[in-house]
Structure formats: C-alpha cells, structure tokens
Design an enzyme around this catalytic site. Structure first.
Site, PDB file in Angstrom:
ATOM      1  N   HIS A  60      -4.615 -45.399 -45.987  1.00  0.00           N
ATOM      2  CA  HIS A  60      -3.959 -46.266 -46.193  1.00  0.00           C
ATOM      3  C   HIS A  60      -3.433 -47.117 -47.853  1.00  0.00           C
ATOM      4  O   HIS A  60      -4.314 -46.808 -48.488  1.00  0.00           O
ATOM      5  CB  HIS A  60      -3.958 -47.463 -45.000  1.00  0.00           C
ATOM      6  CG  HIS A  60      -4.840 -48.488 -45.791  1.00  0.00           C
ATOM      7  ND1 HIS A  60      -6.494 -47.565 -45.967  1.00  0.00           N
ATOM      8  CD2 HIS A  60      -5.281 -49.941 -45.842  1.00  0.00           C
ATOM      9  CE1 HIS A  60      -7.201 -48.589 -45.428  1.00  0.00           C
ATOM     10  NE2 HIS A  60      -6.647 -49.856 -46.287  1.00  0.00           N
ATOM     11  N   ASP A  64      -8.042 -49.872 -53.165  1.00  0.00           N
ATOM     12  CA  ASP A  64      -9.010 -49.619 -52.435  1.00  0.00           C
ATOM     13  C   ASP A  64      -9.768 -48.601 -52.134  1.00  0.00           C
ATOM     14  O   ASP A  64     -10.348 -48.053 -52.268  1.00  0.00           O
ATOM     15  CB  ASP A  64     -10.507 -50.636 -52.745  1.00  0.00           C
ATOM     16  CG  ASP A  64      -9.832 -51.203 -50.354  1.00  0.00           C
ATOM     17  OD1 ASP A  64      -8.727 -50.822 -50.739  1.00  0.00           O
ATOM     18  OD2 ASP A  64     -10.714 -51.603 -50.147  1.00  0.00           O
TER      19      ASP A  64
END
Length: 301
Positions: A60, A64
C-alpha cells in the site's frame, strides 16, 4: 523457502530499526516485498544481490512501505541494470515513481513495468511454471493488499524399482513423472501411482501487513506454511489498533489459529514498546507456533 527481514517496524525509521521490507526466496525466485526507507542499505548488509531482484510487491501507499522504492529504482540505473523490473502495487504507484524520475531527470536504462492493482477481490498477479502470487485484500486506511506466494506442485518422483520391474523404456520416464499411466506391449495398463512417489509437498507464504483484524482473509491464507501478520500493538492498546486499522498480537494469532497455518511470524511493531518479546508472549496465549521478525533476521522453511 527462505525469508529475510530487512525491516519490520511501524512508523518512522530509527538508528536501530527499519520500516517494512523483506526478501522471499522461493523455488529459486527472489521477490522483494515492500520497500521502506533504508531498504538498499539493508540489502547490502544482508548480502543480497540487487541484480536478482526482478519483481517488487508493494502492499500500500503509506510511506513506511514504499518510500525506499524510487531510490532503489534509481540505483539500479547507476548499476547499469539491463534486466526488466516489474513493480506490483496499488493504482497510483506508477504516477508517484514516474513523477520523481521525471523531475529528477533520472529515467531508467532498463524496462520498468508497473502492474497497478485496484480489485477488491483476490487475484493472481504473477505466475510462472513454478510459482504463483495472488493478492490478499486487506482492510486498512488506504487500499491495501497482502500477497500469497505459492509453489506449484512439481513432478512426481520415479519409483525406479517399479519402473525397472515392468521393463519400461527410459523414453517414457518424463511421461510417467507427468502423472500419466503406461500401457505395456502386452496391453496391460500400469497405473501411475504404482510407478511413482508423490511429489515434494509444496510450500506457501502469506504476507499480511497492514490491516485491522479481518477474518475475510482466512479462506485465502488457509493452511499456508508460513503467515507473516502485522502486530502493531499489544492487546492493552486494542482501542488504538481499531482506530488506526491495525492489529494486536493476540488478533494476529487468532487469524493464524483460524486459518490453520503452520507458522506465524509477527512484525510491524509499534516503536512504543521496549521489548518485542511481549508480542510473542501475547500471541502464544492463542497460537503455539509463533516466531518474531526482526531486522536482519532470516527464516528457512
């Protein structure tokens, strides 16, 4: 099947922890899963050859999990890469990476192919003669997929004693290994299971990060050899997990138990906790086969 954890912590990098990124080696294929900041450095530290990475899977578009991608793509150019690179990720990843390359005048000298995902149903996104990869639709704050990597069933193994007993010519060996029955010159049909042993059992790896507790994934990941599941929080922060659409270690273990997987690997820990062993302790109250991911750690199955 070998898994190398490059990074497995949530939120921002620290001097001693890295955000999500990992390498899966399966059937002599090497796949990079997510690409947080610091991935290049971690690849170097773990002595993983850049040239072996031809397929990258991004779960996604939270930083991070992909902020290290454009740097890696650019480094491939500096290393004079010529092999095609395939990137699988949510719709929008092509626009993000191409914008950075265009504005920095850093176009690649190799083929760069994006496979953008937007289906809410599980779908096969990569397949060759030995490995299949399908999405695991997750439930997070943005469109998110996990990935299920599955070995394909291999050839059956010849029972040489049986084959020689029936005096079968070696020209039929491949046919036998492909599962076919054999008709002898006298007309007798020898069933394949009398001439072969079962193939080596296949392995599978399910990667699930990030997601709230989501039982809809259970039929997809059922009986996986290994499940990596996010465990951002402990049960004491259950309300925060629900608010941010993340999981607790106990919830990850519950998914593993209901999916009847072989091993559970926990990761994506919030940096608020001083000891990751707390996650294992909590998960083992529900599911016994629990391992802890940590940066630089490798698992072989």
């Amino acid at each position: 099947m070998k898994l190398t954890i490059l990074g497995c912590y949530a939120a921002t990098p620290r001097t001693f922890t890295n955000p999500t990124s990992q390498i899966l080696e399966i059937k002599n294929r090497l796949f990079l899963i997510d690409c947080g900041e610091g991935t290049q450095v971690q690849l170097r530290k773990n002595k993983i050859r850049f040239s072996k990475i031809n397929h990258i899977f991004i779960s996604h578009l939270h930083g991070d999990h992909f902020f290290g991608l454009v740097g890696l793509v650019s480094t491939f150019t500096l290393l004079n890469r010529t092999t095609d690179l395939h990137i699988y990720g949510p719709k929008g990843i092509k626009e993000i990476i191409k914008l950075q390359l265009r504005l920095s005048n850093s176009w690649t000298n190799y083929g760069l192919f994006f496979h953008e995902l937007e289906s809410l149903e599980s779908e096969i996104v990569y397949e060759d003669e030995k490995v299949r990869v399908q999405t695991i639709p997750l439930k997070h704050r943005v469109y998110t997929n996990g990935f299920l990597f599955q070995e394909k069933i291999g050839e059956r193994k010849l029972n040489l004693d049986a084959v020689q007993n029936y005096e079968i010519n070696s020209c039929y060996y491949q046919k036998i290994k492909n599962g076919k029955d054999i008709t002898l010159e006298d007309g007798r049909v020898i069933e394949n299971d009398k001439l072969t042993f079962d193939p080596i059992p296949t392995k599978s790896y399910a990667f699930c990060s990030d997601t709230v507790y989501h039982e809809a994934i259970i039929p997809i990941i059922a009986k996986s050899t290994v499940l990596y599941h996010e465990s951002t929080f402990l049960q004491s922060e259950e309300n925060l997990a629900k608010k941010t659409l993340h999981c607790t270690a106990k919830e990850a273990a519950t998914i593993a138990l209901k999916a009847n997987v072989g091993q559970l690997i926990l990761g994506h820990y919030s940096t608020r906790y001083e000891k990751i062993e707390l996650f294992k302790d909590e998960a083992e109250t529900v599911f016994s086969e629990v391992l802890l991911a940590d940066d630089g750690k490798s698992f072989e199955f």
